[in-house]
Design a protein around this motif. Structure first.
Motif, PDB file in Angstrom:
ATOM      1  N   ARG A 121       0.826  -1.208   0.000  1.00 61.28           N
ATOM      2  CA  ARG A 121       0.000   0.000   0.000  1.00 61.28           C
ATOM      3  C   ARG A 121       0.860   1.258   0.000  1.00 61.28           C
TER       4      ARG A 121
ATOM      5  N   GLN B  12     -13.579 -10.902   3.939  1.00 60.09           N
ATOM      6  CA  GLN B  12     -13.227  -9.494   3.782  1.00 60.09           C
ATOM      7  C   GLN B  12     -13.931  -8.837   2.596  1.00 60.09           C
TER       8      GLN B  12
ATOM      9  N   GLU C  93      -8.784  -5.630   3.402  1.00 54.99           N
ATOM     10  CA  GLU C  93      -8.716  -4.768   4.574  1.00 54.99           C
ATOM     11  C   GLU C  93      -7.631  -5.235   5.539  1.00 54.99           C
ATOM     12  N   GLU C  94      -7.374  -6.552   5.565  1.00 57.00           N
ATOM     13  CA  GLU C  94      -6.392  -7.127   6.462  1.00 57.00           C
ATOM     14  C   GLU C  94      -5.465  -8.045   5.658  1.00 57.00           C
TER      15      GLU C  94
END
Length: 256
Positions: free
Chosen positions: A47, A102, A83-84
Motif C-alpha cells: 500500500r 473481507q 482490509e487485512e
C-alpha cells in the motif's frame, strides 16, 4: 487521465515491479492504472509503495497474489481491496474463505499454467467468489491462452489480462480496457465486481514474443536458484503464516 474517445479505463491488472521506469512505461502505453502485487511482500508495504507512485496521471492499486498450498502444488490467487493481510502458504480453502470474509475482489491469474495456478475445477468451485479470469498472459504460449479463455467462457466469468510483469520492459505489452472511467481504486474494484464491459488488448508481434521469452527465462530463475534461496537461506518470509505480523491467526493453517 488519458485522452480517449468515449469513457474507458485502461488497466494493467497485475504487475510485480514498481519504480520510476515502470511508471513511465505505463504512461507511454496509455494506461490509467496498474495493479501492483509483488511476491512475498506484506500488504502495508505494498500500500505504501502504491501510494508513493500514484499520481493524477497513473493510479497504482495495491493487491496481493497469495501463494496458496505448498511450493510443489501452489495455486496463485490475486486479491484486491483487502482490509487485512492474508499470508502465503495456507490452503486454498483458507485463503478463499478469508477473501470472502473481507469481501475482497478476487481474480484468477494464469489458470492451469504449470503448477502455480487454479485449475478449471478450482475456478468452478469458487465461481461465486472469483470476479474475473485472466485469458491472456505474456508468459503463456497460445495453447495456454486458448485454455484460459475456454475456462472463462465455460464458467461464465468476465475476462481480464495483465502484463504479469516481473521485468519493467514487460509493462504495457497488454492491458484490459473497461467501458468506464477508472480514476480510483474503488472504480476498479466496482468494474471488476460488477462485470463492467471490457476488452482484452495485447501486442502480437516481435515485442510480444520477445517478452514471452524473457519472462519465461525469468520464471525459470525464480523457480530454481531464487526458490532455493527463499526456502533454505532467507529465513521466514514476511508473508509466512507464522510470521509475528499475523498475530498467530493463521498458525493452524500453515502448510510449512
Amino acid at each position: 487521465m488519458s485522452e480517449r474517445d468515449g469513457v474507458t479505463g485502461n488497466v494493467d491488472c497485475h504487475v510485480k515491479v514498481l519504480d520510476d521506469s515502470v511508471v513511465e512505461r505505463a504512461k507511454r502505453a496509455g494506461l490509467d492504472a496498474i495493479v501492483y502485487a509483488p511476491h512475498f511482500t506484506r500488504l502495508p508495504e505494498i500500500r505504501e509503495q502504491a501510494e508513493a507512485y500514484s499520481s493524477d496521471d497513473l493510479l497504482v492499486v495495491p493487491a496481493r497474489e497469495v501463494f496458496t498450498g505448498t511450493w510443489h502444488d501452489r495455486k496463485h490467487v490475486l486479491a484486491l481491496g483487502l482490509e487485512e493481510p492474508v499470508p502465503d502458504f495456507i490452503p486454498l480453502e483458507a485463503a478463499m474463505a478469508e477473501f470472502e470474509r473481507q469481501d475482497a475482489t478476487v481474480l484468477a491469474p494464469h489458470p492451469e499454467f504449470l503448477t502455480v495456478s487454479l485449475t478449471e475445477h478450482d475456478v468452478e468451485r469458487y465461481a461465486d467468489v472469483i470476479d474475473a479470469v485472466e485469458i491472456f498472459n505474456p508468459k503463456h504460449l497460445p495453447s495456454h491462452n486458448r485454455r484460459a479463455r475456454e475456462i472463462a467462457d465455460r464458467v461464465e466469468l468476465p475476462p481480464f489480462t495483465s502484463s504479469y510483469a516481473h521485468l519493467p520492459r514487460t509493462v504495457g505489452v497488454c492491458h484490459t480496457v473497461f467501458d468506464t472511467d477508472i480514476e480510483t481504486e474503488a472504480d476498479l474494484l466496482a468494474a471488476l465486481e460488477d462485470g463492467v464491459g471490457r476488452r482484452v488488448v495485447y501486442e502480437n508481434g516481435f515485442r510480444r514474443w520477445s517478452t514471452t521469452a524473457t519472462e519465461l527465462a525469468h520464471l525459470v530463475y525464480e523457480n530454481t536458484w531464487k526458490k532455493g534461496d527463499r526456502l533454505f537461506l532467507s529465513g521466514i518470509e514476511p508473508t509466512h503464516p507464522r510470521h509475528i505480523a499475523y498475530d498467530g491467526r493463521f498458525d493452524d493453517e500453515a502448510v510449512y
